[in-house]
Design an enzyme around this catalytic site. Structure first.
Site, PDB file in Angstrom:
ATOM      1  N   ALA A  73       0.403  -1.088   0.180  1.00 54.88           N
ATOM      2  CA  ALA A  73      -0.190   0.059   0.011  1.00 54.88           C
ATOM      3  C   ALA A  73       0.974   1.405   0.222  1.00 54.88           C
ATOM      4  O   ALA A  73       1.798   1.317   0.447  1.00 54.88           O
ATOM      5  CB  ALA A  73      -1.273   0.039   1.523  1.00 54.88           C
ATOM      6  N   ASP A  74       0.570   2.319  -0.512  1.00 48.43           N
ATOM      7  CA  ASP A  74       0.940   3.256  -0.611  1.00 48.43           C
ATOM      8  C   ASP A  74       0.063   4.918  -0.126  1.00 48.43           C
ATOM      9  O   ASP A  74      -1.260   4.930  -1.385  1.00 48.43           O
ATOM     10  CB  ASP A  74       2.066   3.534  -1.495  1.00 48.43           C
TER      11      ASP A  74
END
Length: 191
Positions: free
Chosen positions: A67-68
């Site tokens: 995730a970012d």
């Protein structure tokens, strides 16, 4: 099936733990760079790089989650503040206005390297604040390791006027979208 979180974010760890999931954390240590210009493609690209880098290192079968998260206001991406002054400038710029939080997620199955990337976006309004209030918030220290210099799940909740969309996306992991992708694409059921 083994679940691996490809992230050093304590908030993502906490969110998965709160779901009662048994998972392992393996940091990706990839450079956070993407040539993508659109925020949604940018965060999906970074989440893909994180998830795939960890997936390639694993010998056993697993589901890897990368995730970012970024904060965008008027086409400007706000990362994590480098110091107190930059945190002040960010929060001063966000106050009294709406900004968008984008989180990209990528899920990789190591058995066949099937992957799915997606994103979530949430609108956030920050209250108008006095300079002293901004500095007092900064001095809590909680915003230094967060895009946009605030943490909605902490003292930062005091400066958020309202949100439109997924609260957990602002924290760093859109849980509902993650649940749906795991179920629909990988037949992994969390319930």
């Amino acid at each position: 099936m083994k679940i691996v979180l490809a992230s050093k974010s304590p908030r993502r760890r906490e969110l998965l733990s709160n779901l009662g999931l048994d998972f392992e954390v393996i940091e990706s240590n990839v450079e956070e760079f993407s040539s993508e210009k659109h925020p949604s493609r940018y965060v999906m690209d970074l989440s893909f790089n994180k998830a795939m880098s960890v997936a390639k290192k694993l010998k056993e079968e697993a589901i890897v989650i990368g995730a970012d998260t970024i904060v965008v206001i008027e086409d400007k991406v706000l990362g994590k503040p480098k110091d107190r002054d930059e945190a002040f400038i960010m929060l001063k710029n966000l106050q009294g206005r709406v900004h968008t939080v984008y989180t990209g997620i990528t899920i990789v199955r190591t058995k066949d390297f099937k992957y799915v990337s997606d994103f979530e976006e949430t609108k956030v309004w920050i209250k108008k604040l006095e300079d002293e209030e901004i500095f007092n918030y900064i001095d809590t220290g909680e915003g230094y390791d967060k895009a946009g210099a605030y943490a909605i799940q902490g003292v930062g909740a005091l400066i958020v006027e309202k949100i439109e969309g997924d609260y957990f996306n602002v924290v760093g992991l859109p849980i509902s979208k993650l649940f749906d992708i795991l179920k629909r694409e990988f037949d992994v059921r969390l319930l």
